[in-house]
Design a protein around this motif. Structure first.
Motif, PDB file in Angstrom:
ATOM      1  N   ARG A  13       1.056  -1.292   0.175  1.00  0.00           N
ATOM      2  CA  ARG A  13       0.052   0.058   0.016  1.00  0.00           C
ATOM      3  C   ARG A  13       1.087   1.241  -0.076  1.00  0.00           C
ATOM      4  O   ARG A  13       2.280   1.528   0.801  1.00  0.00           O
ATOM      5  N   TYR A  14       0.698   2.385  -1.048  1.00  0.00           N
ATOM      6  CA  TYR A  14       1.485   3.184  -1.603  1.00  0.00           C
ATOM      7  C   TYR A  14       0.707   4.492  -1.815  1.00  0.00           C
ATOM      8  O   TYR A  14      -0.559   3.975  -2.694  1.00  0.00           O
ATOM      9  N   SER A  15       1.688   5.603  -1.478  1.00  0.00           N
ATOM     10  CA  SER A  15       1.219   6.696  -2.190  1.00  0.00           C
ATOM     11  C   SER A  15       1.525   7.725  -3.383  1.00  0.00           C
ATOM     12  O   SER A  15       2.258   8.023  -3.246  1.00  0.00           O
ATOM     13  N   PHE A  16       0.846   6.739  -4.015  1.00  0.00           N
ATOM     14  CA  PHE A  16       1.762   6.973  -5.309  1.00  0.00           C
ATOM     15  C   PHE A  16       0.985   7.904  -6.476  1.00  0.00           C
ATOM     16  O   PHE A  16      -0.250   8.240  -6.522  1.00  0.00           O
ATOM     17  N   LEU A  17       1.484   8.694  -6.988  1.00  0.00           N
ATOM     18  CA  LEU A  17       1.619   9.912  -7.386  1.00  0.00           C
ATOM     19  C   LEU A  17       2.298   9.333  -8.856  1.00  0.00           C
ATOM     20  O   LEU A  17       2.717   8.964  -9.872  1.00  0.00           O
ATOM     21  N   TRP A  18       0.738   9.932  -9.538  1.00  0.00           N
ATOM     22  CA  TRP A  18       0.818  10.044 -11.512  1.00  0.00           C
ATOM     23  C   TRP A  18       1.796  10.596 -12.173  1.00  0.00           C
ATOM     24  O   TRP A  18       1.840  12.000 -11.278  1.00  0.00           O
ATOM     25  N   LYS A  19       1.770   9.795 -13.113  1.00  0.00           N
ATOM     26  CA  LYS A  19       3.556  11.531 -13.983  1.00  0.00           C
ATOM     27  C   LYS A  19       2.792  12.377 -14.295  1.00  0.00           C
ATOM     28  O   LYS A  19       3.620  13.307 -14.115  1.00  0.00           O
ATOM     29  N   GLU A  20       1.040  12.115 -14.685  1.00  0.00           N
ATOM     30  CA  GLU A  20       1.001  13.988 -15.417  1.00  0.00           C
ATOM     31  C   GLU A  20       0.764  14.700 -13.899  1.00  0.00           C
ATOM     32  O   GLU A  20       0.981  15.928 -13.929  1.00  0.00           O
ATOM     33  N   ASP A  21       0.279  14.121 -12.818  1.00  0.00           N
ATOM     34  CA  ASP A  21      -0.003  14.856 -11.573  1.00  0.00           C
ATOM     35  C   ASP A  21       1.342  15.894 -11.101  1.00  0.00           C
ATOM     36  O   ASP A  21       1.476  16.845 -10.812  1.00  0.00           O
ATOM     37  N   TYR A  22       2.399  14.428 -11.472  1.00  0.00           N
ATOM     38  CA  TYR A  22       4.014  15.095 -10.522  1.00  0.00           C
ATOM     39  C   TYR A  22       4.620  15.910 -11.945  1.00  0.00           C
ATOM     40  O   TYR A  22       4.881  17.139 -11.595  1.00  0.00           O
ATOM     41  N   ASP A  23       4.070  16.266 -13.076  1.00  0.00           N
ATOM     42  CA  ASP A  23       5.026  17.192 -13.665  1.00  0.00           C
ATOM     43  C   ASP A  23       3.847  18.188 -13.957  1.00  0.00           C
ATOM     44  O   ASP A  23       4.048  19.093 -14.615  1.00  0.00           O
ATOM     45  N   GLY A  24       2.564  18.012 -14.115  1.00  0.00           N
ATOM     46  CA  GLY A  24       1.755  19.770 -12.939  1.00  0.00           C
ATOM     47  C   GLY A  24       2.307  20.148 -12.013  1.00  0.00           C
ATOM     48  O   GLY A  24       1.589  21.067 -11.222  1.00  0.00           O
ATOM     49  N   GLY A  25       3.490  19.861 -11.245  1.00  0.00           N
ATOM     50  CA  GLY A  25       4.016  20.292 -10.340  1.00  0.00           C
ATOM     51  C   GLY A  25       2.856  19.693  -8.413  1.00  0.00           C
ATOM     52  O   GLY A  25       3.301  20.676  -7.732  1.00  0.00           O
ATOM     53  N   LYS A  26       2.886  18.875  -8.850  1.00  0.00           N
ATOM     54  CA  LYS A  26       2.043  17.793  -7.466  1.00  0.00           C
ATOM     55  C   LYS A  26       3.530  17.152  -7.015  1.00  0.00           C
ATOM     56  O   LYS A  26       4.329  16.949  -7.711  1.00  0.00           O
ATOM     57  N   TYR A  27       3.265  16.911  -5.809  1.00  0.00           N
ATOM     58  CA  TYR A  27       4.365  16.363  -5.059  1.00  0.00           C
ATOM     59  C   TYR A  27       3.679  15.001  -4.122  1.00  0.00           C
ATOM     60  O   TYR A  27       4.369  14.704  -3.145  1.00  0.00           O
ATOM     61  N   GLU A  28       2.088  14.929  -3.757  1.00  0.00           N
ATOM     62  CA  GLU A  28       1.666  14.608  -2.765  1.00  0.00           C
ATOM     63  C   GLU A  28       0.840  13.587  -3.761  1.00  0.00           C
ATOM     64  O   GLU A  28       0.251  14.294  -4.296  1.00  0.00           O
ATOM     65  N   ALA A  29       0.283  12.099  -3.239  1.00  0.00           N
ATOM     66  CA  ALA A  29      -0.415  11.568  -4.381  1.00  0.00           C
ATOM     67  C   ALA A  29      -1.674  11.963  -3.155  1.00  0.00           C
ATOM     68  O   ALA A  29      -1.950  12.518  -2.812  1.00  0.00           O
TER      69      ALA A  29
END
Length: 147
Positions: A13-29
């Motif tokens: 179980r993991y707080s997965f960060l989608w690439k699109e969200d990361y590329d959009g500036g998010k750092y938290e899932a």
């Protein structure tokens, strides 16, 4: 909480960060989810282990990009305690982090654990082969979660 040794095929179980969200500036899932470890390797000249995970989701893949996902057989899902719904592994979405990392999450049904057991070797070999094939089609990138 005692963490298991990370190994390929282990579902966590993991707080997965989608690439699109990361590329959009998010750092938290936005959601914790089940993920499968596809690589666990010692970092050279350190005691650290770097892990690469792919997410498991109920969302059906986009038909235009169906090769980016692999459906988990119902028997495999049941063997690791998942519900009876359909599950897909997203082969082109990869997070990497140093184990155990701050994004591991306790299981809702057993807060003393973060793992659900291992995907059977035969299915894991299919996952590996599909990731390799997908990487040949397009260059896969890793969303860093340890920075």
């Amino acid at each position: 909480m005692k963490f298991p040794e990370p190994a390929p095929g282990l579902v966590i179980r993991y707080s997965f960060l989608w690439k699109e969200d990361y590329d959009g500036g998010k750092y938290e899932a936005s959601k914790d989810r089940l993920c499968a470890i596809v690589l666990a390797a010692k970092v050279k000249d350190t005691a650290a282990t770097q892990v690469v995970v792919i997410p498991i989701t109920h969302s059906e893949p986009d038909p235009a990009d169906a090769s980016a996902s692999l459906e988990m057989p119902a028997a495999v899902a049941k063997s690791i305690g998942l519900d009876a719904g359909r599950h897909w592994l997203r082969l082109t979405q990869l997070n990497r982090f140093i184990w155990p990392g701050y994004d591991l999450r306790p299981r809702p049904d057993d807060p003393s654990r973060v793992d659900y057991g291992f995907i059977p070797e035969e299915f894991f070999n299919q996952v590996k082969a599909a990731i390799i094939a997908e990487n040949r089609r397009r260059s896969l990138s890793f969303t860093p979660r340890d920075e």
